[in-house]
Scaffold this motif. Structure first.
Motif, PDB file in Angstrom:
ATOM      1  N   SER A 122      -1.284  -0.831 149.226  1.00 31.44           N
ATOM      2  CA  SER A 122      -1.992  -1.351 148.914  1.00 31.44           C
ATOM      3  C   SER A 122      -3.576  -1.546 149.466  1.00 31.44           C
ATOM      4  CB  SER A 122      -1.467  -3.158 149.005  1.00 31.44           C
ATOM      5  OG  SER A 122      -1.758  -3.602 150.637  1.00 31.44           O
ATOM      6  N   ILE A 123      -4.198  -1.802 148.975  1.00 33.65           N
ATOM      7  CA  ILE A 123      -5.630  -1.946 149.592  1.00 33.65           C
ATOM      8  C   ILE A 123      -5.862  -3.245 150.383  1.00 33.65           C
ATOM      9  CG2 ILE A 123      -8.276  -1.975 149.455  1.00 33.65           C
ATOM     10  CD1 ILE A 123      -6.519   0.460 148.367  1.00 33.65           C
ATOM     11  N   GLU A 124      -6.339  -3.726 151.526  1.00 29.81           N
ATOM     12  CA  GLU A 124      -7.127  -4.969 152.473  1.00 29.81           C
ATOM     13  C   GLU A 124      -8.412  -4.275 152.299  1.00 29.81           C
ATOM     14  OE1 GLU A 124      -3.963  -5.195 155.356  1.00 29.81           O
ATOM     15  OE2 GLU A 124      -1.816  -5.724 154.106  1.00 29.81           O
ATOM     16  N   GLY A 125      -8.670  -5.727 151.535  1.00 33.21           N
ATOM     17  CA  GLY A 125     -10.439  -5.354 151.885  1.00 33.21           C
ATOM     18  C   GLY A 125     -11.203  -4.500 152.152  1.00 33.21           C
ATOM     19  N   GLU A 126     -11.915  -3.905 152.120  1.00 25.48           N
ATOM     20  CA  GLU A 126     -13.239  -3.106 151.602  1.00 25.48           C
ATOM     21  C   GLU A 126     -12.890  -1.985 152.872  1.00 25.48           C
ATOM     22  OE1 GLU A 126     -16.886  -4.417 151.438  1.00 25.48           O
ATOM     23  OE2 GLU A 126     -15.866  -5.896 150.010  1.00 25.48           O
ATOM     24  N   ASP A 149      -4.791  12.520 141.847  1.00 21.79           N
ATOM     25  CA  ASP A 149      -3.685  12.396 141.604  1.00 21.79           C
ATOM     26  C   ASP A 149      -2.711  11.624 142.759  1.00 21.79           C
ATOM     27  OD1 ASP A 149      -3.231  15.317 142.374  1.00 21.79           O
ATOM     28  OD2 ASP A 149      -0.846  14.974 141.323  1.00 21.79           O
ATOM     29  N   LYS A 150      -3.237  12.591 144.529  1.00 24.42           N
ATOM     30  CA  LYS A 150      -3.241  12.177 145.107  1.00 24.42           C
ATOM     31  C   LYS A 150      -4.679  11.311 146.362  1.00 24.42           C
ATOM     32  CE  LYS A 150       0.401  15.159 145.907  1.00 24.42           C
ATOM     33  NZ  LYS A 150       1.014  16.667 146.324  1.00 24.42           N
ATOM     34  N   ARG A 166      -4.137   3.616 143.999  1.00 23.09           N
ATOM     35  CA  ARG A 166      -3.425   2.965 143.014  1.00 23.09           C
ATOM     36  C   ARG A 166      -1.929   3.041 144.290  1.00 23.09           C
ATOM     37  NH1 ARG A 166      -6.740   1.261 140.200  1.00 23.09           N
ATOM     38  NH2 ARG A 166      -7.567   2.300 138.437  1.00 23.09           N
ATOM     39  N   GLU A 167      -1.400   1.907 143.623  1.00 24.77           N
ATOM     40  CA  GLU A 167      -0.143   1.360 144.622  1.00 24.77           C
ATOM     41  C   GLU A 167       0.966   2.524 144.250  1.00 24.77           C
ATOM     42  OE1 GLU A 167       3.662  -1.985 144.520  1.00 24.77           O
ATOM     43  OE2 GLU A 167       1.979  -2.810 143.885  1.00 24.77           O
ATOM     44  N   PRO A 203     -20.797   4.613 147.200  1.00 26.98           N
ATOM     45  CA  PRO A 203     -19.605   4.266 146.933  1.00 26.98           C
ATOM     46  C   PRO A 203     -17.788   5.003 147.198  1.00 26.98           C
ATOM     47  CG  PRO A 203     -20.103   2.543 145.832  1.00 26.98           C
ATOM     48  CD  PRO A 203     -20.517   3.683 145.897  1.00 26.98           C
ATOM     49  N   VAL A 204     -17.312   4.511 147.647  1.00 25.03           N
ATOM     50  CA  VAL A 204     -16.018   5.862 148.103  1.00 25.03           C
ATOM     51  C   VAL A 204     -15.644   4.134 147.114  1.00 25.03           C
ATOM     52  CG1 VAL A 204     -13.854   5.602 148.344  1.00 25.03           C
ATOM     53  CG2 VAL A 204     -15.083   6.287 149.770  1.00 25.03           C
ATOM     54  N   HIS A 205     -14.675   4.724 145.896  1.00 23.72           N
ATOM     55  CA  HIS A 205     -14.246   4.306 144.681  1.00 23.72           C
ATOM     56  C   HIS A 205     -12.550   3.830 144.830  1.00 23.72           C
ATOM     57  CE1 HIS A 205     -17.373   3.740 142.251  1.00 23.72           C
ATOM     58  NE2 HIS A 205     -17.415   5.173 142.015  1.00 23.72           N
ATOM     59  N   LEU A 206     -12.385   2.728 145.481  1.00 22.55           N
ATOM     60  CA  LEU A 206     -11.102   2.460 146.392  1.00 22.55           C
ATOM     61  C   LEU A 206     -10.595   2.041 144.721  1.00 22.55           C
ATOM     62  CD1 LEU A 206     -11.610   0.787 149.668  1.00 22.55           C
ATOM     63  CD2 LEU A 206     -11.415   3.087 148.813  1.00 22.55           C
ATOM     64  N   SER A 207     -10.964   1.601 143.515  1.00 19.99           N
ATOM     65  CA  SER A 207     -10.373   1.303 142.862  1.00 19.99           C
ATOM     66  C   SER A 207      -9.372   2.469 142.409  1.00 19.99           C
ATOM     67  CB  SER A 207     -11.581   0.700 142.003  1.00 19.99           C
ATOM     68  OG  SER A 207     -12.476   1.221 140.999  1.00 19.99           O
ATOM     69  N   LEU A 208      -9.639   3.592 142.411  1.00 20.46           N
ATOM     70  CA  LEU A 208      -8.900   4.699 142.100  1.00 20.46           C
ATOM     71  C   LEU A 208      -7.441   4.786 142.676  1.00 20.46           C
ATOM     72  CD1 LEU A 208     -11.839   7.369 141.981  1.00 20.46           C
ATOM     73  CD2 LEU A 208     -10.586   6.032 139.662  1.00 20.46           C
TER      74      LEU A 208
END
Length: 110
Positions: A48-52, A81-82, A30-31, A23-28
């Motif tokens: 922000s990240i909204e849902g998955e 970094d981007k 950042r705002e 999976p793509v690590h959306l946790s990487l």
């Protein structure tokens, strides 16, 4: 340690948010990270990240026109970094602007 995932290169396997390695690590993401096209051109800034399945961009970005826009994890080529997209900046911006007028998930706040 999140540093081990910096520079993730994303290859699509045809499933939203998936790479050839998982999976793509959306946790990487950042705002306030800059979002750039495949050509390095500025597309927006992460709000922000909204849902998955979508990343909300700030409406205060100069290119946003006071409107929130979203990008899909499917459009992400990599994160360091981007947030780096698979398509050139002009194409990504054109797609976002078209979505605003087609009633897709862009919103005018105010």
């Amino acid at each position: 340690n999140s540093d081990t995932n910096v520079g993730v290169d994303v290859e699509s396997t045809g499933r939203t948010g998936q790479t050839s390695e998982g999976p793509v690590h959306l946790s990487l993401i950042r705002e306030h990270m800059e979002v750039v096209g495949s050509d390095g051109g500025h597309v927006g800034t992460v709000d922000s990240i909204e849902g998955e399945d979508r990343i909300k961009l700030t409406r205060s970005d100069p290119y946003a026109g006071g409107v929130h826009h979203w990008i899909s994890p499917d459009d992400i080529a990599g994160v360091d970094d981007k947030v780096r997209l698979r398509l050139p900046a002009a194409d990504a911006i054109r797609r976002q602007n078209a979505a605003t007028f087609d009633g897709c998930p862009s919103e005018v706040d105010g």
